[in-house]
Design a protein around this motif. Structure first.
Motif, PDB file in Angstrom:
ATOM      1  N   VAL A   9      -1.841  -3.511   2.131  1.00  0.00           N
ATOM      2  CA  VAL A   9      -2.894  -4.305   2.933  1.00  0.00           C
ATOM      3  C   VAL A   9      -3.392  -3.135   3.973  1.00  0.00           C
ATOM      4  CG1 VAL A   9      -3.619  -5.968   4.523  1.00  0.00           C
ATOM      5  CG2 VAL A   9      -2.151  -6.471   2.802  1.00  0.00           C
ATOM      6  N   LEU A  10      -4.672  -2.856   4.143  1.00  0.00           N
ATOM      7  CA  LEU A  10      -5.389  -2.260   5.252  1.00  0.00           C
ATOM      8  C   LEU A  10      -5.983  -3.078   6.195  1.00  0.00           C
ATOM      9  CD1 LEU A  10      -6.115   0.605   6.340  1.00  0.00           C
ATOM     10  CD2 LEU A  10      -8.117   0.245   4.960  1.00  0.00           C
ATOM     11  N   VAL A  11      -5.684  -2.845   7.361  1.00  0.00           N
ATOM     12  CA  VAL A  11      -6.405  -3.647   8.365  1.00  0.00           C
ATOM     13  C   VAL A  11      -7.164  -2.885   9.120  1.00  0.00           C
ATOM     14  CG1 VAL A  11      -5.697  -4.999  10.562  1.00  0.00           C
ATOM     15  CG2 VAL A  11      -4.021  -5.082   8.750  1.00  0.00           C
ATOM     16  N   VAL A  12      -8.548  -3.550   9.383  1.00  0.00           N
ATOM     17  CA  VAL A  12      -9.561  -2.952   9.878  1.00  0.00           C
ATOM     18  C   VAL A  12     -10.168  -3.766  11.180  1.00  0.00           C
ATOM     19  CG1 VAL A  12     -12.020  -1.559   9.434  1.00  0.00           C
ATOM     20  CG2 VAL A  12     -10.146  -1.732   7.544  1.00  0.00           C
ATOM     21  N   ARG A  72      -6.914   7.341   0.821  1.00  0.00           N
ATOM     22  CA  ARG A  72      -5.585   7.879   0.955  1.00  0.00           C
ATOM     23  C   ARG A  72      -4.494   6.642   1.040  1.00  0.00           C
ATOM     24  NH1 ARG A  72      -4.963   7.943   5.816  1.00  0.00           N
ATOM     25  NH2 ARG A  72      -6.792   7.275   6.680  1.00  0.00           N
ATOM     26  N   LEU A  73      -4.786   5.826   1.270  1.00  0.00           N
ATOM     27  CA  LEU A  73      -3.761   4.528   1.269  1.00  0.00           C
ATOM     28  C   LEU A  73      -3.723   3.704   0.038  1.00  0.00           C
ATOM     29  CD1 LEU A  73      -4.239   3.752   5.054  1.00  0.00           C
ATOM     30  CD2 LEU A  73      -2.431   5.229   4.092  1.00  0.00           C
ATOM     31  N   ALA A  74      -4.581   3.672  -0.813  1.00  0.00           N
ATOM     32  CA  ALA A  74      -4.702   2.609  -1.780  1.00  0.00           C
ATOM     33  C   ALA A  74      -4.346   1.236  -1.769  1.00  0.00           C
ATOM     34  CB  ALA A  74      -3.939   3.569  -2.817  1.00  0.00           C
ATOM     35  N   PRO A  75      -4.987   0.652  -0.835  1.00  0.00           N
ATOM     36  CA  PRO A  75      -4.494  -0.812  -0.431  1.00  0.00           C
ATOM     37  C   PRO A  75      -4.971  -1.516  -1.605  1.00  0.00           C
ATOM     38  CG  PRO A  75      -6.395  -0.302   0.732  1.00  0.00           C
ATOM     39  CD  PRO A  75      -5.675   0.736   0.188  1.00  0.00           C
ATOM     40  N   HIS A  76      -4.403  -2.839  -1.802  1.00  0.00           N
ATOM     41  CA  HIS A  76      -4.840  -3.795  -2.871  1.00  0.00           C
ATOM     42  C   HIS A  76      -5.774  -4.613  -1.819  1.00  0.00           C
ATOM     43  CE1 HIS A  76      -0.464  -2.957  -4.293  1.00  0.00           C
ATOM     44  NE2 HIS A  76      -1.422  -2.521  -5.229  1.00  0.00           N
TER      45      HIS A  76
END
Length: 227
Positions: free
Chosen positions: A9-12, A50-54
């Motif tokens: 998970v990426l949190v924005v 860069r991070l390849a989140p789902h």
């Protein structure tokens, strides 16, 4: 899923306290890993590369690039139907126009920031699995809202018909059921098919039409009938 089976998970969000709180909350779920954060929508495309989140949890309002514009940009970068993360929009308000704009941009769902933690965790899991992060009742409300606007002109409706004609008969049948706000289970019962078959059919239709989520499919199916 990642190699260890966890959802990335990426949190924005432009508020560091919100990012920290979401990171801690999601970190408590054994099957979820927060791989990074971003403070503005302008950083999303690079961070995803860069991070390849789902899954991306994305604030709607940010100072440089808002979440809806960032979601649109992300869809252009990754390809609409495949290859990109599911975006779940986060906001402190639930204005109808914002919900519709977010879903048209390709968001998989929409959550208020005061949503209970367990429901946010569940939403991340559902988004990663390709399921909608909106209840069928909200889906019906969004479609009705889109239909209640000054409608597209005849040429727009004709375009929707032409796009729907790209689908197989089964895909078209399922798409129209989705436009009624039915859940996968309800569609499966209506068509005497398995739920997994319905999910596969929706996925195939999205890929064929280069769409991101079932809401976009529902709106297109609805517009194809407005002639």
């Amino acid at each position: 899923m990642s190699e260890d089976g966890r959802i990335r998970v990426l949190v924005v969000d432009d508020d560091p306290l919100v990012r920290s709180g979401l990171t801690m909350m999601l970190g408590g779920a054994g099957d979820i890993e927060v791989v990074g954060g971003a403070a503005d929508g302008a950083d999303v495309v690079d961070a995803v590369g860069r991070l390849a989140p789902h899954v991306v949890l994305m604030d709607v309002r940010m100072p440089v690039l808002d979440g809806i514009t960032a979601t649109t940009a992300l869809g252009r970068r990754t390809g609409s139907a495949v290859g990109g993360p599911a975006v779940v929009m986060l906001t402190t308000f639930d204005a109808d126009e914002t919900v519709l704009a977010a879903l048209r941009a390709g968001a998989a769902g929409f959550l208020l920031k005061h949503t209970p933690p367990a429901q946010i965790v569940d939403a991340v899991r559902r988004a990663a699995a390709g399921d909608p992060v909106l209840s069928p009742s909200v889906t019906r409300s969004v479609i009705a809202m889109a239909a209640g606007r000054p409608g597209p002109d005849t040429s727009g409706d004709s375009d929707a018909v032409a796009r729907m004609n790209l689908l197989t008969d089964r895909e078209r049948e399922v798409a129209h059921a989705v436009s009624e706000g039915l859940s996968n289970a309800e569609i499966a019962e209506r068509l005497h098919l398995s739920t997994s078959s319905i999910k596969a059919t929706i996925s195939s239709a999205l890929t064929r039409l280069d769409l991101t989520n079932r809401i976009q499919l529902a709106i297109l199916a609805h517009e194809s009938r407005r002639r």
